[in-house]
Design a protein around this motif. Structure first.
Motif, short mmCIF file in Angstrom:
data_model
loop_
_atom_site.label_atom_id
_atom_site.label_comp_id
_atom_site.label_asym_id
_atom_site.label_seq_id
_atom_site.Cartn_x
_atom_site.Cartn_y
_atom_site.Cartn_z
N MET A 9 -17.51 9.71 -34.49
CA MET A 9 -17.86 8.39 -33.99
C MET A 9 -16.72 7.42 -34.33
O MET A 9 -16.26 7.38 -35.47
CB MET A 9 -19.17 7.94 -34.61
N ASN A 10 -16.28 6.65 -33.35
CA ASN A 10 -15.20 5.69 -33.56
C ASN A 10 -15.71 4.44 -34.26
O ASN A 10 -16.83 4.00 -34.04
CB ASN A 10 -14.58 5.30 -32.22
N LYS A 11 -14.85 3.87 -35.12
CA LYS A 11 -15.19 2.65 -35.85
C LYS A 11 -14.33 1.51 -35.34
O LYS A 11 -13.14 1.65 -35.11
CB LYS A 11 -14.94 2.84 -37.34
N LEU A 12 -14.97 0.35 -35.18
CA LEU A 12 -14.30 -0.85 -34.70
C LEU A 12 -14.31 -1.90 -35.81
O LEU A 12 -15.35 -2.17 -36.40
CB LEU A 12 -14.99 -1.40 -33.46
N LEU A 13 -13.16 -2.48 -36.09
CA LEU A 13 -13.04 -3.54 -37.09
C LEU A 13 -12.82 -4.86 -36.36
O LEU A 13 -11.88 -5.00 -35.59
CB LEU A 13 -11.85 -3.26 -38.02
N LEU A 14 -13.72 -5.83 -36.57
CA LEU A 14 -13.58 -7.16 -35.99
C LEU A 14 -13.05 -8.10 -37.05
O LEU A 14 -13.60 -8.17 -38.14
CB LEU A 14 -14.92 -7.67 -35.47
N VAL A 15 -12.00 -8.86 -36.74
CA VAL A 15 -11.38 -9.77 -37.69
C VAL A 15 -11.48 -11.19 -37.12
O VAL A 15 -11.07 -11.44 -35.99
CB VAL A 15 -9.89 -9.40 -37.93
N ASP A 16 -12.03 -12.10 -37.91
CA ASP A 16 -12.12 -13.51 -37.54
C ASP A 16 -10.77 -14.16 -37.81
O ASP A 16 -10.44 -14.51 -38.94
CB ASP A 16 -13.23 -14.19 -38.34
N GLY A 17 -9.96 -14.30 -36.77
CA GLY A 17 -8.60 -14.78 -36.91
C GLY A 17 -8.50 -16.23 -37.36
O GLY A 17 -7.64 -16.58 -38.17
N SER A 18 -9.36 -17.10 -36.84
CA SER A 18 -9.28 -18.51 -37.21
C SER A 18 -9.65 -18.71 -38.68
O SER A 18 -9.03 -19.53 -39.37
CB SER A 18 -10.17 -19.35 -36.31
N ASN A 19 -10.63 -17.99 -39.17
CA ASN A 19 -11.00 -18.09 -40.57
C ASN A 19 -9.89 -17.57 -41.47
O ASN A 19 -9.56 -18.18 -42.49
CB ASN A 19 -12.30 -17.32 -40.83
N LEU A 20 -9.29 -16.46 -41.11
CA LEU A 20 -8.20 -15.89 -41.90
C LEU A 20 -7.00 -16.83 -41.92
O LEU A 20 -6.40 -17.05 -42.97
CB LEU A 20 -7.81 -14.52 -41.35
N LEU A 21 -6.66 -17.43 -40.79
CA LEU A 21 -5.55 -18.38 -40.73
C LEU A 21 -5.85 -19.62 -41.57
O LEU A 21 -4.99 -20.11 -42.29
CB LEU A 21 -5.26 -18.78 -39.29
N LEU A 74 -5.18 -2.22 -42.99
CA LEU A 74 -4.85 -1.01 -43.73
C LEU A 74 -5.91 -0.64 -44.77
O LEU A 74 -6.02 0.53 -45.14
CB LEU A 74 -3.49 -1.17 -44.42
N SER A 75 -6.71 -1.60 -45.24
CA SER A 75 -7.69 -1.29 -46.27
C SER A 75 -8.98 -0.69 -45.71
O SER A 75 -9.73 -0.05 -46.45
CB SER A 75 -8.01 -2.54 -47.09
N PHE A 76 -9.25 -0.88 -44.42
CA PHE A 76 -10.44 -0.31 -43.81
C PHE A 76 -10.05 0.90 -42.97
O PHE A 76 -9.05 0.90 -42.29
CB PHE A 76 -11.15 -1.34 -42.93
N ASP A 77 -10.88 1.90 -43.02
CA ASP A 77 -10.66 3.12 -42.24
C ASP A 77 -11.34 2.96 -40.89
O ASP A 77 -12.50 3.33 -40.71
CB ASP A 77 -11.23 4.32 -43.00
N SER A 78 -10.61 2.35 -39.95
CA SER A 78 -11.17 2.14 -38.62
C SER A 78 -10.23 2.70 -37.57
O SER A 78 -9.03 2.80 -37.78
CB SER A 78 -11.42 0.65 -38.37
N ASP A 79 -10.80 3.05 -36.44
CA ASP A 79 -10.00 3.61 -35.35
C ASP A 79 -9.40 2.51 -34.48
O ASP A 79 -8.31 2.66 -33.94
CB ASP A 79 -10.87 4.52 -34.50
N PHE A 80 -10.12 1.40 -34.34
CA PHE A 80 -9.69 0.29 -33.51
C PHE A 80 -9.93 -1.01 -34.26
O PHE A 80 -10.78 -1.08 -35.14
CB PHE A 80 -10.47 0.23 -32.19
#
Length: 52
Positions: A1-13, A40-46
């Motif tokens: 099963m593929n894993k997706l990582l969502l990153v909140d760009g505005s919060n990170l910036l 790099l810290s999360f093992d995600s495919d996308f």
């Protein structure tokens, strides 16, 4: 099963820009470094960066 990582760009910036004292370029460099660290810290495919 593929894993997706969502990153909140505005919060990170926001965290990197106001969390690092000094010049505004440190916010940009901190954002890129923080983004790479998260990817790099999360093992995600996308990953998807949500800009706003």
């Amino acid at each position: 099963m593929n894993k997706l990582l969502l990153v909140d760009g505005s919060n990170l910036l926001f965290q990197m820009f106001f969390g690092m004292p000094g010049k505004a370029i440190q916010g940009t460099l901190g954002f890129v470094g923080g983004l790479l660290n998260v990817i790099l810290s999360f093992d995600s495919d996308f990953f998807q960066l949500i800009p706003y």
